[in-house]
Design a protein around this motif. Structure first.
Motif, PDB file in Angstrom:
ATOM      1  N   PHE A 222     -12.353 -50.115 -37.307  1.00 40.94           N
ATOM      2  CA  PHE A 222     -10.916 -49.998 -37.034  1.00 40.94           C
ATOM      3  C   PHE A 222     -10.144 -51.056 -37.827  1.00 40.94           C
ATOM      4  O   PHE A 222     -10.654 -52.128 -38.122  1.00 40.94           O
ATOM      5  N   GLN A 223      -8.863 -50.726 -38.148  1.00 39.26           N
ATOM      6  CA  GLN A 223      -8.074 -51.608 -39.009  1.00 39.26           C
ATOM      7  C   GLN A 223      -6.659 -51.859 -38.525  1.00 39.26           C
ATOM      8  O   GLN A 223      -5.915 -52.599 -39.165  1.00 39.26           O
ATOM      9  N   HIS A 224      -6.263 -51.254 -37.420  1.00 43.81           N
ATOM     10  CA  HIS A 224      -4.882 -51.427 -36.945  1.00 43.81           C
ATOM     11  C   HIS A 224      -4.842 -51.418 -35.422  1.00 43.81           C
ATOM     12  O   HIS A 224      -5.427 -50.538 -34.811  1.00 43.81           O
ATOM     13  N   PRO A 225      -4.139 -52.368 -34.786  1.00 44.42           N
ATOM     14  CA  PRO A 225      -3.454 -53.517 -35.403  1.00 44.42           C
ATOM     15  C   PRO A 225      -4.421 -54.653 -35.779  1.00 44.42           C
ATOM     16  O   PRO A 225      -4.106 -55.483 -36.603  1.00 44.42           O
ATOM     17  N   GLN A 226      -5.589 -54.669 -35.135  1.00 44.01           N
ATOM     18  CA  GLN A 226      -6.607 -55.651 -35.506  1.00 44.01           C
ATOM     19  C   GLN A 226      -7.702 -54.965 -36.310  1.00 44.01           C
ATOM     20  O   GLN A 226      -7.791 -53.739 -36.355  1.00 44.01           O
ATOM     21  N   LYS A 227      -8.546 -55.771 -36.942  1.00 47.52           N
ATOM     22  CA  LYS A 227      -9.607 -55.236 -37.788  1.00 47.52           C
ATOM     23  C   LYS A 227     -10.962 -55.611 -37.203  1.00 47.52           C
ATOM     24  O   LYS A 227     -11.148 -56.734 -36.726  1.00 47.52           O
ATOM     25  N   GLY A 228     -11.902 -54.667 -37.270  1.00 45.83           N
ATOM     26  CA  GLY A 228     -13.220 -54.986 -36.755  1.00 45.83           C
ATOM     27  C   GLY A 228     -14.146 -53.789 -36.675  1.00 45.83           C
ATOM     28  O   GLY A 228     -13.841 -52.701 -37.172  1.00 45.83           O
ATOM     29  N   ILE A 229     -15.302 -54.015 -36.057  1.00 43.94           N
ATOM     30  CA  ILE A 229     -16.319 -52.981 -35.890  1.00 43.94           C
ATOM     31  C   ILE A 229     -16.786 -52.973 -34.437  1.00 43.94           C
ATOM     32  O   ILE A 229     -17.101 -54.026 -33.870  1.00 43.94           O
ATOM     33  N   LEU A 230     -16.808 -51.794 -33.853  1.00 45.31           N
ATOM     34  CA  LEU A 230     -17.405 -51.605 -32.534  1.00 45.31           C
ATOM     35  C   LEU A 230     -18.730 -50.882 -32.758  1.00 45.31           C
ATOM     36  O   LEU A 230     -18.753 -49.753 -33.239  1.00 45.31           O
ATOM     37  N   GLU A 231     -19.825 -51.560 -32.425  1.00 48.16           N
ATOM     38  CA  GLU A 231     -21.147 -50.961 -32.613  1.00 48.16           C
ATOM     39  C   GLU A 231     -21.809 -50.750 -31.259  1.00 48.16           C
ATOM     40  O   GLU A 231     -21.846 -51.653 -30.418  1.00 48.16           O
ATOM     41  N   ILE A 232     -22.327 -49.536 -31.069  1.00 45.09           N
ATOM     42  CA  ILE A 232     -23.026 -49.190 -29.829  1.00 45.09           C
ATOM     43  C   ILE A 232     -24.420 -48.713 -30.183  1.00 45.09           C
ATOM     44  O   ILE A 232     -24.596 -47.804 -31.000  1.00 45.09           O
ATOM     45  N   ARG A 233     -25.416 -49.348 -29.573  1.00 44.26           N
ATOM     46  CA  ARG A 233     -26.806 -48.948 -29.755  1.00 44.26           C
ATOM     47  C   ARG A 233     -27.468 -48.990 -28.396  1.00 44.26           C
ATOM     48  O   ARG A 233     -27.619 -50.056 -27.800  1.00 44.26           O
ATOM     49  N   ASP A 234     -27.837 -47.808 -27.882  1.00 46.55           N
ATOM     50  CA  ASP A 234     -28.337 -47.696 -26.501  1.00 46.55           C
ATOM     51  C   ASP A 234     -27.293 -48.267 -25.544  1.00 46.55           C
ATOM     52  O   ASP A 234     -26.163 -47.809 -25.527  1.00 46.55           O
ATOM     53  N   ASN A 235     -27.643 -49.292 -24.776  1.00 46.51           N
ATOM     54  CA  ASN A 235     -26.675 -49.861 -23.829  1.00 46.51           C
ATOM     55  C   ASN A 235     -26.109 -51.204 -24.303  1.00 46.51           C
ATOM     56  O   ASN A 235     -25.520 -51.947 -23.524  1.00 46.51           O
ATOM     57  N   LYS A 236     -26.277 -51.490 -25.588  1.00 43.65           N
ATOM     58  CA  LYS A 236     -25.752 -52.731 -26.161  1.00 43.65           C
ATOM     59  C   LYS A 236     -24.466 -52.431 -26.926  1.00 43.65           C
ATOM     60  O   LYS A 236     -24.450 -51.580 -27.822  1.00 43.65           O
ATOM     61  N   ILE A 237     -23.389 -53.121 -26.569  1.00 43.27           N
ATOM     62  CA  ILE A 237     -22.099 -52.936 -27.231  1.00 43.27           C
ATOM     63  C   ILE A 237     -21.687 -54.237 -27.889  1.00 43.27           C
ATOM     64  O   ILE A 237     -21.570 -55.279 -27.227  1.00 43.27           O
ATOM     65  N   GLN A 238     -21.492 -54.189 -29.198  1.00 43.37           N
ATOM     66  CA  GLN A 238     -21.068 -55.384 -29.960  1.00 43.37           C
ATOM     67  C   GLN A 238     -19.701 -55.108 -30.559  1.00 43.37           C
ATOM     68  O   GLN A 238     -19.521 -54.209 -31.367  1.00 43.37           O
ATOM     69  N   LEU A 239     -18.711 -55.905 -30.143  1.00 39.56           N
ATOM     70  CA  LEU A 239     -17.348 -55.810 -30.684  1.00 39.56           C
ATOM     71  C   LEU A 239     -17.124 -57.035 -31.577  1.00 39.56           C
ATOM     72  O   LEU A 239     -17.111 -58.162 -31.101  1.00 39.56           O
ATOM     73  N   THR A 240     -16.970 -56.772 -32.876  1.00 42.43           N
ATOM     74  CA  THR A 240     -16.804 -57.857 -33.844  1.00 42.43           C
ATOM     75  C   THR A 240     -15.432 -57.759 -34.495  1.00 42.43           C
ATOM     76  O   THR A 240     -15.099 -56.727 -35.105  1.00 42.43           O
ATOM     77  N   TYR A 241     -14.632 -58.816 -34.357  1.00 45.12           N
ATOM     78  CA  TYR A 241     -13.314 -58.867 -34.975  1.00 45.12           C
ATOM     79  C   TYR A 241     -13.419 -59.570 -36.334  1.00 45.12           C
ATOM     80  O   TYR A 241     -14.045 -60.626 -36.444  1.00 45.12           O
ATOM     81  N   TYR A 242     -12.802 -58.988 -37.345  1.00 41.51           N
ATOM     82  CA  TYR A 242     -12.763 -59.574 -38.690  1.00 41.51           C
ATOM     83  C   TYR A 242     -11.397 -60.222 -38.883  1.00 41.51           C
ATOM     84  O   TYR A 242     -10.358 -59.569 -38.717  1.00 41.51           O
ATOM     85  N   GLU A 243     -11.389 -61.493 -39.233  1.00 45.01           N
ATOM     86  CA  GLU A 243     -10.155 -62.276 -39.193  1.00 45.01           C
ATOM     87  C   GLU A 243      -9.650 -62.726 -40.560  1.00 45.01           C
ATOM     88  O   GLU A 243      -8.933 -63.714 -40.669  1.00 45.01           O
ATOM     89  N   LYS A 244     -10.014 -62.006 -41.608  1.00 42.06           N
ATOM     90  CA  LYS A 244      -9.466 -62.307 -42.944  1.00 42.06           C
ATOM     91  C   LYS A 244      -8.657 -61.120 -43.433  1.00 42.06           C
ATOM     92  O   LYS A 244      -8.955 -59.982 -43.117  1.00 42.06           O
TER      93      LYS A 244
END
Length: 244
Positions: A222-244
């Motif tokens: 995703f790129q609006h309004p913030q930028k990042g990646i939401l990754e889901i693998r089985d029951n693990k959810i990783q939300l990573t915000y990119y700040e540049k």
């Protein structure tokens, strides 16, 4: 009697508090530019290719003409016959116990989402071709009007399905409310959505780029309004915000 009821209430609250969530959510912030991630993606592996799903029997494609309708296409890989049905508009296809589940969503007016169950694509209507898919091309005249071979198991408004995935043979959807301020993970249960986990804010204000690695593994950029990646693998959810 009142004292007993109070004790039971306290025990119930303690039990709810200690009950573990189905999903583990981790949030991370990195000093990176999301563009560096996006430039490595190939269009054919994303949701913008039009191909939503593939197994040993079928390729599953989509077309969408917004409020004028959408279609899901099942192309038989052996005889190349294409079966199709109304689906406005497909965002994800998953398979559980031999049945296909088509998640649909459209951000028109109050917004709505639907999930179709397709037990046997061979019972759907047939068509001669799958139109070339592009998110900016309105195909209208190609959209199916048939519901043959499909079963609607969820129909709701004011929420959008961003994508769906499978965990422990259950169908879960990433949900974004039209009016809400949060993104949730919801289970399809008794023909309705049941929230099982909440992310801290509304992440998706426009359609994300989705890479589906497997039924149980998704990456959403995703790129609006913030930028990042939401990754889901089985029951693990990783939300990573990119700040540049």
């Amino acid at each position: 009697m009142r004292k007993l009821s109070y004790v039971l209430l306290v025990l119930s609250l303690i039990n709810c508090k200690n009950k573990s969530s189905v999903f583990e959510v981790k949030i991370n912030h990195v000093s990176k530019n999301i563009i560096d991630e996006l430039k490595h993606l190939k269009e054919e592996e994303t949701n913008f290719s039009g191909l939503l799903y593939k197994d040993e029997k079928y390729e599953v494609w989509k077309s969408c003409s917004g409020e004028w309708g959408g279609t899901v296409y099942f192309k038989n890989l052996q005889n190349e016959i294409v079966h199709y049905a109304v689906a406005t508009c497909p965002v994800s296809v998953n398979k559980i116990n031999g049945k296909y589940y088509v998640s649909n969503s459209l951000a028109h007016m109050q917004g709505f989402s639907k999930i179709l169950e397709i037990a046997d694509p061979e019972k759907m209507e047939t068509t001669k071709k799958i139109p070339v898919y592009h998110p900016d091309i309105i195909t209208r005249e190609y959209e199916s009007e048939s519901t043959l071979g499909t079963k609607k198991i969820l129909d709701t408004t004011r929420v959008l399905i961003i994508s769906s995935f499978v965990y422990n043979k259950k169908l879960y959807s990433i949900i974004s409310g039209i009016d809400g301020t949060k993104t949730t993970i919801s289970e399809l249960k008794n023909n309705r959505f049941e929230t099982v986990s909440e992310l801290p804010e509304k992440i998706f204000y426009s359609e994300p780029i989705i890479v589906k690695k497997a039924d149980n593994h998704l990456k959403l950029y995703f790129q609006h309004p913030q930028k990042g990646i939401l990754e889901i693998r089985d029951n693990k959810i990783q939300l990573t915000y990119y700040e540049k």
